[in-house]
Design a protein around this motif. Structure first.
Motif, PDB file in Angstrom:
ATOM      1  N   GLU A  80      -8.972 -36.805  97.524  1.00  0.00           N
ATOM      2  CA  GLU A  80     -10.280 -36.165  97.625  1.00  0.00           C
ATOM      3  C   GLU A  80     -10.417 -35.355  98.911  1.00  0.00           C
ATOM      4  N   ASP A  81      -9.954 -35.897 100.014  1.00  0.00           N
ATOM      5  CA  ASP A  81     -10.177 -35.269 101.311  1.00  0.00           C
ATOM      6  C   ASP A  81      -8.875 -34.741 101.894  1.00  0.00           C
ATOM      7  N   ASN A  82      -8.795 -33.421 101.981  1.00  0.00           N
ATOM      8  CA  ASN A  82      -7.629 -32.759 102.593  1.00  0.00           C
ATOM      9  C   ASN A  82      -7.928 -32.577 104.081  1.00  0.00           C
ATOM     10  N   ARG A  83      -7.945 -33.694 104.792  1.00  0.00           N
ATOM     11  CA  ARG A  83      -8.415 -33.674 106.176  1.00  0.00           C
ATOM     12  C   ARG A  83      -7.310 -34.107 107.136  1.00  0.00           C
ATOM     13  N   THR A  84      -7.086 -33.293 108.161  1.00  0.00           N
ATOM     14  CA  THR A  84      -6.172 -33.640 109.254  1.00  0.00           C
ATOM     15  C   THR A  84      -6.904 -33.385 110.562  1.00  0.00           C
ATOM     16  N   PRO A  85      -7.353 -34.426 111.272  1.00  0.00           N
ATOM     17  CA  PRO A  85      -8.163 -34.218 112.476  1.00  0.00           C
ATOM     18  C   PRO A  85      -7.371 -33.610 113.624  1.00  0.00           C
ATOM     19  N   ILE A  86      -8.084 -32.842 114.447  1.00  0.00           N
ATOM     20  CA  ILE A  86      -7.486 -32.257 115.651  1.00  0.00           C
ATOM     21  C   ILE A  86      -8.392 -32.569 116.838  1.00  0.00           C
ATOM     22  N   PHE A 188     -15.588 -27.818 104.090  1.00  0.00           N
ATOM     23  CA  PHE A 188     -15.769 -26.372 103.984  1.00  0.00           C
ATOM     24  C   PHE A 188     -15.531 -25.846 102.566  1.00  0.00           C
ATOM     25  N   GLY A 189     -15.329 -26.724 101.600  1.00  0.00           N
ATOM     26  CA  GLY A 189     -15.123 -26.305 100.224  1.00  0.00           C
ATOM     27  C   GLY A 189     -13.689 -25.899  99.948  1.00  0.00           C
ATOM     28  N   ASN A 190     -13.333 -25.815  98.668  1.00  0.00           N
ATOM     29  CA  ASN A 190     -11.990 -25.384  98.246  1.00  0.00           C
ATOM     30  C   ASN A 190     -10.885 -26.251  98.853  1.00  0.00           C
ATOM     31  N   ASN A 191     -11.130 -27.559  98.886  1.00  0.00           N
ATOM     32  CA  ASN A 191     -10.180 -28.526  99.460  1.00  0.00           C
ATOM     33  C   ASN A 191      -9.960 -28.332 100.953  1.00  0.00           C
ATOM     34  N   ALA A 192     -10.892 -27.634 101.605  1.00  0.00           N
ATOM     35  CA  ALA A 192     -10.784 -27.408 103.053  1.00  0.00           C
ATOM     36  C   ALA A 192     -11.659 -28.432 103.770  1.00  0.00           C
ATOM     37  N   ASP A 193     -11.128 -29.632 103.923  1.00  0.00           N
ATOM     38  CA  ASP A 193     -11.862 -30.707 104.593  1.00  0.00           C
ATOM     39  C   ASP A 193     -11.498 -30.717 106.071  1.00  0.00           C
ATOM     40  N   GLY A 194     -12.466 -30.408 106.915  1.00  0.00           N
ATOM     41  CA  GLY A 194     -12.202 -30.330 108.339  1.00  0.00           C
ATOM     42  C   GLY A 194     -11.741 -28.944 108.751  1.00  0.00           C
ATOM     43  N   ILE A 195     -11.884 -28.664 110.033  1.00  0.00           N
ATOM     44  CA  ILE A 195     -11.644 -27.315 110.535  1.00  0.00           C
ATOM     45  C   ILE A 195     -10.185 -26.894 110.407  1.00  0.00           C
ATOM     46  N   SER A 226     -21.133 -24.708  99.873  1.00  0.00           N
ATOM     47  CA  SER A 226     -21.116 -24.367  98.449  1.00  0.00           C
ATOM     48  C   SER A 226     -21.766 -23.015  98.212  1.00  0.00           C
ATOM     49  N   LEU A 227     -22.872 -22.757  98.918  1.00  0.00           N
ATOM     50  CA  LEU A 227     -23.556 -21.478  98.777  1.00  0.00           C
ATOM     51  C   LEU A 227     -22.771 -20.359  99.452  1.00  0.00           C
ATOM     52  N   TYR A 228     -22.326 -20.604 100.676  1.00  0.00           N
ATOM     53  CA  TYR A 228     -21.610 -19.571 101.436  1.00  0.00           C
ATOM     54  C   TYR A 228     -20.101 -19.751 101.250  1.00  0.00           C
ATOM     55  N   ASN A 229     -19.675 -19.516 100.016  1.00  0.00           N
ATOM     56  CA  ASN A 229     -18.265 -19.618  99.652  1.00  0.00           C
ATOM     57  C   ASN A 229     -17.665 -18.215  99.701  1.00  0.00           C
ATOM     58  N   PRO A 230     -16.701 -17.969 100.599  1.00  0.00           N
ATOM     59  CA  PRO A 230     -16.234 -16.591 100.822  1.00  0.00           C
ATOM     60  C   PRO A 230     -15.273 -16.055  99.773  1.00  0.00           C
ATOM     61  N   ARG A 231     -14.832 -16.881  98.850  1.00  0.00           N
ATOM     62  CA  ARG A 231     -13.838 -16.427  97.883  1.00  0.00           C
ATOM     63  C   ARG A 231     -14.406 -15.332  96.987  1.00  0.00           C
TER      64      ARG A 231
END
Length: 784
Positions: A80-86, A188-195, A226-231
Motif C-alpha cells: 500500500e505504501d511506497n514510502r522510503t523516509p529521508i 502524494f498520490g500515484n503510489n508516491a508515498d512520502g517526498i 487527489s484534486l491537484y494531480n499533475p498527470r
C-alpha cells in the motif's frame, strides 16, 4: 416616586450583578470546559492516544528498497505504501521554505499551536485560512486520520486530540525532525508515498535535486493530492495554478524575489513521470527473482521477536550487485536489436510465405496440440480452474470468445501497447510469434552479477529466460569439451586434426547406436588447428576430441563449472544438446576468465533493517576447477572465434553495402578493438541463437529464440547466434566502454608465468582452407 426609582435602580443593579455573575460563570466554565476538553483528550477518552514510546517510533508502513551496486534505487517492494523516509539534510532549502510559506509561516515561533492563526480562524470563521500548524497536520497524519467533517462534535474532539499530540510532538522532536516527518508521511498520490517517492515518480530525481518550481508543485499538493494531480488527463492546469499560489507565498515572505516568482509562474510543470510498480522500471526480471530470494530468506530468518519480516512493510534495505548503468545499457541493447530482428522474422512469416506461421515443421494437428498444452499451462487456465472452479469445457469456450485486451507490439522500432479485441487463443499464438531475448553479465573475479535481462517486457512476457528457462546451448558447449581435452591430453590450440568425418561406434560411451556428425559448411578436406576449428565451429574436430576423452569427463567438467542440469554422458553432447540456462552458462564461462576459479553468482550482498542493522551479509562461494594454464589456453582458443571466426563482426568496421541501389552503411556498428574471447551457438533448425563473450573483468551471455522451438528462422543467415544474439552483446559492450566510470577492461587476458602449452599459432598453416566461418560472416540485408 423617589422610592419607586430607587427600587427600580436596586432591581437593575441586582440584574446587572446577576449578568456579571453569569458572565464570569460562563467565562470560567468555558475555560474549565476547554481545559477539561484537552485533559480528557490527553487521557484518551476520545480515542487512543500515543504514549511517549509510540511518539518516539510512530508506526508507518515502509517500502523495502532495492539498491544497486552504484547506490541507486532500482525499485521498492510495497503493498500500500511506497514510502522510503529521508532525513532533513536531504531536503533542499527551497522545498522547506515553500512548505513554511504556504502552510505555517510562524512554524519556528510556536510550540505546536499557532495562537494568532487560531484567533484569526475564530474571528473570520476560517474564511481567511485555517489554524492547523504543520505539527498539527503531522499529528493528524500519524495518529488520528481524516477528520470527520459531517459531525461538528467529532470534529471538535479530533481537533483537541491534534492539539494535544502536536504539543507532545514539539517536546519530543526538533523543528527539523518534524518537517522531515511531515514530508515523509504525506501521500502524494500515484503510489508516491512520502517526498522521496514523489520526487522520483513525478520528476525522476532525488529530493535534493528538486528545483524551486518542482518543490512548489509538490508543496501545493499538500492541500489535496487527489484534486491537484499533475498527470495528464487528471488536473495539470489546477496543479499548475496551485503551484503558482505556492510561488506567490514564497515571494510574499521573501523566500524568492518577485522577479523569480513571475518567471517561474510562466513555466509548465515539466513532469518526468516515472511510475514505480513491480511490472515497470529497470531490472524487472531481476526484481521478480529477488522477490523469490527474499521470500526464501525471510522464511529462514525471523525477527528477534520471533515474527517474520514483512518484505512490503518493514522498510528493509536490500543491497544488490546489479549496476544500474550496466543494467540500463543491457536493456537498451535488447530494445535496439530485437525490433529489427523481429521485423525480419515477421517479413519471413507472412501467411502467404508460411501458412503455419510462426511455426515451421509442424502440421495443423501438431500446432493444435501445441496450443492446447500452452492453454492448459496458462495463468488464465489456472485462475479459472482453481480460483473460479470452472470446468474444462467452460475454460476452453472462454479461450475462443473475443475479448478486449492490451497486447505488446514493436512499432517504429519501439515498444508499444495496442488496445484490441482478440480471442485469448489467438493472443497466445500472437505472443508465440515473438522472438525473446535473455542476457546476464557478471564480474568473473567476484561473481557479482551486473546486469540481468530475462526478457523484453516483463508485463507481457513474465517467464524469465535467464534462470528459469533452459534451452539447448549448441556450440557454446564446445569450450567445455576443449577444456576437458586440454586438461586431460595437454593439447595445444595449435595442434591440427583432420576435418574428415568420424563415427563413434555403438556402445563405446553408452551410445546405443553409432554416432556420426556433419560440418555445417559441408567441407571435410584437410586439417585444422584446434583454434581454427573452434573459430569455425567444425563439428568433426570436436567429435574427434570427444572420441579421445569420452563424454563422462565432459559431464563432470560441466558440473564443476556450475551447470546444474543433469547431462547424459553421450557423445552428442559435444555439439551442445543439453538444455542449460543463461545463468549457468555465464557462471561457467566466468571460470575460464577467472583463471580456473569458479565463483557462484552473487546477487545480494547485504540486507539491513530500517534502522541500518545488518541482517544478512553474503559469503562468497568459490572453488578451483581448472589450473590457471588450462583456463588460459581455453580462453586463447575462444579468442580465435572473435579474431577470425563467427564472432569476427565484433571487430569489423562499418562498410558500404553494395547490394543496395543507394549506398548505405551496413554491417556491424561495434568496432571493438580490444581482446575478446567468445563463442557463438546455434541449435538445430536455428531454434536458439547464443553468444557468450568475455573480457578479463566481465563475462556476458546472450540467448535469443522463440517460446517454442518450432518458431524460428528458415535459414542460418538470420537464425545463427552471430545474427540473433551477438548484436546484443556488441551493443551492450560498446555502451559499457563508452562509460569510462565502469572501468570495463580493454586489456588482454593475463598469461600464466609457467605456461607450457604453445598458444602462438602464427607459424602453423591450416590446409583446410576454411578457418573463417563464412556463413556466419555474410553481408546481411538487415542493419544489425
Amino acid at each position: 416616586m423617589a422610592k419607586k426609582r430607587a427600587k427600580k435602580a436596586s432591581v437593575s443593579a441586582l440584574n446587572f450583578s446577576k449578568y456579571i455573575r453569569w458572565f464570569w460563570m460562563a467565562f470560567l466554565g468555558g475555560i474549565v470546559a476547554v481545559i477539561l476538553l484537552f485533559l480528557l483528550a490527553s487521557w484518551g477518552l476520545y480515542g487512543e492516544m500515543p504514549d511517549h514510546t509510540v511518539l518516539e517510533n510512530p508506526r508507518t508502513n515502509l517500502a523495502s528498497e532495492v539498491i544497486s551496486s552504484d547506490n541507486k534505487t532500482l525499485s521498492k517492494f510495497y503493498f500500500e505504501d511506497n514510502r522510503t523516509p529521508i532525513g532533513y539534510n536531504d531536503l533542499p532549502k527551497h522545498l522547506v521554505d515553500a512548505l513554511v510559506a504556504t502552510e505555517d509561516i510562524r512554524f519556528y515561533d510556536h510550540s505546536g499551536i499557532d495562537a494568532i492563526g487560531t484567533l484569526r480562524a475564530f474571528a473570520y470563521l476560517g474564511k481567511k485560512g485555517g489554524a492547523s500548524t504543520i505539527t498539527q497536520q503531522l499529528a493528524r497524519q500519524l495518529f488520528i486520520g481524516v477528520r470527520d467533517k459531517n459531525s461538528t462534535t467529532n470534529a471538535i474532539l479530533q481537533k483537541a486530540q491534534e492539539w494535544v499530540i502536536a504539543t507532545r510532538l514539539e517536546r519530543q522532536y526538533t523543528k527539523e525532525e518534524i518537517i522531515a516527518m511531515y514530508f515523509n508521511i504525506y501521500d502524494f498520490g500515484n503510489n508516491a508515498d512520502g517526498i522521496r517517492s514523489a520526487a522520483r515518480i513525478y520528476f525522476g530525481k532525488e529530493p535534493n535535486d528538486l528545483d524551486i518550481k518542482e518543490s512548489a508543485m509538490l508543496v501545493g499538493m499538500f492541500k489535496n493530492s487527489s484534486l491537484y494531480n499533475p498527470r495528464p488527463h487528471r488536473n495539470p492546469i489546477g496543479t499548475r495554478n496551485r503551484r503558482n499560489v505556492v510561488l506567490a507565498q514564497m515571494a510574499k515572505y521573501d523566500f524568492i524575489t518577485d522577479a523569480v516568482k513571475d518567471s517561474l509562474q510562466q513555466t509548465e510543470l515539466d513532469l518526468n513521470y516515472s511510475p514505480e510498480s513491480h511490472r515497470e522500471g529497470l531490472a524487472t526480471y531481476f526484481r521478480a527473482y529477488l522477490a523469490e530470494f527474499m521470500k526464501d530468506w525471510i522464511s529462514k530468518n525471523p525477527r528477534p521477536d520471533g515474527e517474520k519480516y514483512n518484505l512490503y512493510n518493514d522498510g528493509l534495505k536490500i543491497y544488490t550487485t546489479i549496476d544500474s548503468r550496466m543494467q540500463q545499457y543491457a536493456e537498451n541493447a535488447v530494445a535496439q536489436h530485437m525490433p529489427k530482428l523481429q521485423a525480419e522474422f515477421d517479413r519471413q512469416n507472412t501467411p502467404k510465405q508460411n501458412p503455419t506461421a510462426p511455426f515451421l515443421e509442424l502440421d495443423q494437428s501438431e500446432i493444435k496440440s501445441l496450443m492446447d498444452v500452452g492453454m492448459r499451462r496458462s495463468e488464465r487456465w489456472r485462475h479459472m480452474k482453481n480460483d473460479l472452479g470452472k470446468s474444462d469445457k467452460e475454460i476452453i469456450a472462454s479461450f475462443n470468445k473475443p475479448t478486449q485486451m492490451e497486447v505488446f507490439a514493436w512499432e517504429d522500432g519501439k515498444f508499444t501497447e495496442i488496445d484490441t479485441t482478440m480471442k485469448p487463443i489467438d493472443s497466445m499464438r500472437y505472443y508465440k510469434s515473438f522472438l525473446r531475448p535473455a542476457m546476464m553479465s557478471m564480474d568473473p573475479k567476484t561473481g557479482h552479477v551486473k546486469a540481468w535481462v530475462g526478457g523484453m517486457n516483463y508485463k507481457h512476457f513474465k517467464y524469465d529466460m535467464v534462470k528459469q528457462g533452459k534451452r539447448q546451448v549448441g556450440s557454446t558447449f564446445k569450450p567445455f569439451v576443449y577444456a576437458t581435452a586440454i586438461d586431460q591430453l595437454q593439447v595445444s590450440p595449435c595442434d591440427s586434426l583432420p576435418r574428415t568425418p568420424i563415427t563413434i561406434e555403438a556402445n563405446k560411451f553408452g551410445n546405443p547406436e553409432p554416432w556420426t556428425t556433419k560440418n555445417s559448411d559441408g567441407k571435410y578436406d584437410g586439417f585444422q588447428t584446434l583454434k581454427a576449428a573452434l573459430a569455425s565451429s567444425t563439428n568433426t574436430i570436436t567429435a574427434r576430441l570427444m572420441n579421445e576423452i569420452g563424454p563422462q569427463p565432459v559431464v563432470e567438467m560441466a558440473e564443476k563449472l556450475g551447470v546444474e542440469q543433469e547431462i547424459l554422458p553421450v557423445p552428442a553432447i559435444a555439439l551442445g544438446t543439453p538444455d542449460i540456462s543463461v545463468y549457468e552458462m555465464v557462471a561457467a564461462y566466468s571460470t575460464f576468465a577467472n583463471k580456473g576459479v569458479y565463483n557462484k553468482p552473487v546477487l545480494v550482498t547485504r540486507i539491513e533493517d530500517k534502522n541500518g542493522t545488518v541482517l544478512y551479509q553474503f559469503q562468497p562461494e568459490s572453488k578451483d576447477v581448472l589450473s590457471e594454464e588450462v583456463a588460459y589456453v581455453t580462453v586463447n582458443l575462444m579468442q580465435g572465434v572473435v579474431q577470425s571466426g563467427s564472432g569476427k563482426r565484433l571487430t569489423d568496421t562499418w562498410r558500404v553495402n553494395q547490394k543496395f541501389t543507394k549506398q548505405m552503411l551496413t554491417g556491424y556498428p561495434y568496432e571493438l578493438t580490444n581482446p575478446i574471447a567468445g563463442k557463438t551457438g546455434t541449435t538445430q533448425n536455428q531454434s536458439d541463437g547464443w553468444f557468450m563473450g568475455m573480457v578479463p573483468n566481465l563475462v556476458t551471455g546472450v540467448w535469443v529464440g522463440g517460446e517454442d522451438r518450432a518458431a524460428h528462422f528458415k535459414s542460418i543467415t538470420y537464425g545463427q547466434g552471430a545474427s540473433m544474439a551477438l548484436p546484443i552483446w556488441g551493443l551492450y559492450m560498446k555502451a559499457c566502454y563508452g562509460d569510462k566510470t565502469l572501468n570495463v577492461s580493454k586489456a588482454d587476458f593475463e598469461e600464466p608465468s609457467d605456461l607450457s602449452i604453445n598458444t602462438d599459432c602464427s607459424k602453423v598453416m591450416d590446409d583446410g582452407k576454411s578457418t573463417n566461418n563464412k556463413d556466419s560472416d555474410e553481408d546481411l540485408d538487415l542493419d544489425f
